[in-house]
Design a protein around this motif. Structure first.
Motif: not given
Ligand code: JFZ
Length: 423
Positions: A68-69, A73-75, A120-123, A129-131
């Motif tokens: 779950d992207a 990302v949230r963590a 991951l990019a969408d999230a 946050i930067r990717l």
């Protein structure tokens, strides 16, 4: 002379991106691929599988049902990290996105069939946050990659190497990554070192590849994990497992000069980049904080690595470290984000950062038994104020012969006792 001699001039947006990067201080590195299933790190193909086709077949079993992207990302964001660097394709050559350049990818070769890079990019974009995208120059699977000092025992046929074909393949993949997934903060290259022992210098045609990236996304930062002084076209300088200017990792003869470019140190949370089930040798939260303070004290970012599990979850111990780091960062982040290296470089007692005319002395010796009785900081003028951070309580000091001396209390705050010194 080559195209390199013409000189790379970064655009205004690229320079702005460099400043954002310089201020970020903490990023999270993620090494995830089909190698994660073997739980022995990302070099499993090279280290343990004599036939690359046998390894490739494992893609049939890659089904990370708990991925779950947004959760990742949230963590990561809650830990105080400002960017994520994800392995889009590691040395095993497996692409974690829906590439049209090879069927050896997450959508075509696995039953999972989901574009991991896209999710991951969408999230990342939604969560602000930067990717950053890790991209391997090495490929242990394809015949056209001209083998260097690795990948020689995976059953490849060296006579089929075809650099122009491979170079074109990489550039087509990079074009996909830079045109399909929105803003990419950085491309993080790795593998230059595979040809560092060639009799005649290997021409990676980096200038041409870098020009393509900067044409597609002028702000995209380029870094290359080569432990050398930056090449023309690179926007950031990387130090794998070393503070800038150090050479503990020993990949090259001498430590690279620290350039004026933004700096980044990468390090693992445990001992391995890719998931390793028997490696529970995680650094403590306090050790991670000290690492972060020391990298900030060198003016660099820390790119801290996690190897996600084959089921798609981050390991429980990694989540624990992220949580505690986030708690610490919510108070002490203010002394790091947007700071520069302070007047005292990382030393036995800790390090200093500086921001808006305030020096932050971080007292965090690796061995708390070695807590100094006092610290000294060279200063041209007597400070305007010396206070404890974050309480703001006044701290006694002496200033003599352009040296500020501050007594360390008997029971300092751990893991990092911070004194704010206003110039
Ligand atoms: C490289 C990768 O090989 C590794 O898997 C991981 O992605 C790390 C972040 O980067 O590490 C290196 C770099 C240089 C050498 C070996 C591993 N070297 O010079 O032999």
């Amino acid at each position: 002379l080559t195209a390199m001699a013409q000189g790379y001039v970064p655009t205004q947006e690229n320079l702005a991106e460099r400043e954002d990067f310089r201020n970020a201080k903490l990023g999270i590195f993620l090494h995830w691929g089909i190698y994660s299933m073997f739980a022995q790190g990302e070099w499993y193909l090279q280290n343990a599988v004599p036939d690359r086709m046998e390894y490739a077949k494992a893609a049939d079993a890659f089904y990370p049902h708990r991925f779950d992207a947004r959760q990742w990302v949230r963590a990561i964001k809650a830990a105080g990290a400002k960017y994520i660097c994800f392995t889009t394709r590691h040395h095993d050559g497996f692409s974690m996105w829906d590439t049209q350049q090879s069927d050896y990818n997450i959508v075509k070769a696995t039953p999972f069939k989901r574009d991991i890079v896209k999710e991951l990019a969408d999230a990342c974009h939604e969560e602000g946050i930067r990717l950053h995208l890790y991209y391997s120059h090495i490929d242990w699977m394809r015949d056209d990659y001209p083998m260097g000092r690795t990948g020689r025992n995976c059953g490849k046929d060296a006579s089929k190497s075809d650099w122009p074909h491979y170079f074109q393949f990489m550039n087509a993949q990079l074009t996909e990554l830079l045109t399909r997934y929105g803003k990419v903060g950085a491309i993080w290259f790795d593998g230059w070192w595979d040809h560092d022992q060639d009799a005649t210098p290997f021409n990676w045609q980096l200038d041409e590849q870098y020009a393509l990236i900067h044409k597609l996304q002028p702000a995209c930062l380029i870094g290359n994990n080569h432990h050398m002084e930056p090449n023309e076209g690179e926007d950031i300088q990387l130090f794998e497992r070393d503070l800038p200017g150090e050479n503990k990792a020993g990949f090259v003869d001498k430590a690279a000069q620290v350039s004026p470019l933004p700096l980044e140190t990468c390090e693992t949370m445990n001992g391995m980049w890719g998931y390793k089930v028997v490696d529970q040798n995680y650094k403590s939260t306090n050790e991670i904080i000290r690492l972060l303070v020391n990298t900030s004290g060198k003016g660099a970012n820390l790119l801290l690595n996690i190897g996600p599990q084959p089921n798609g979850q981050l390991p429980a111990l990694a989540l624990d470290r992220l949580k505690h780091l986030g708690k610490w960062m919510s108070t002490y982040g203010a002394t790091l984000y947007g700071s520069q290296a302070g007047p005292v470089k990382p030393c036995e007692w800790g390090a200093t950062t500086e921001k808006n005319g305030t020096i932050y002395a971080h007292i965090c010796p690796a061995d708390t038994a070695k807590m100094p009785a006092a610290i000294t900081i060279p200063m041209a003028k007597k400070p305007k104020a010396v206070t404890h951070f974050p309480s703001g309580a006044k701290v006694a000091y002496t200033y003599r012969n352009k040296l500020l001396t501050i007594d360390v209390p008997a029971n300092p705050t751990t893991p990092d006792h911070v004194i704010a010194i206003k110039r």
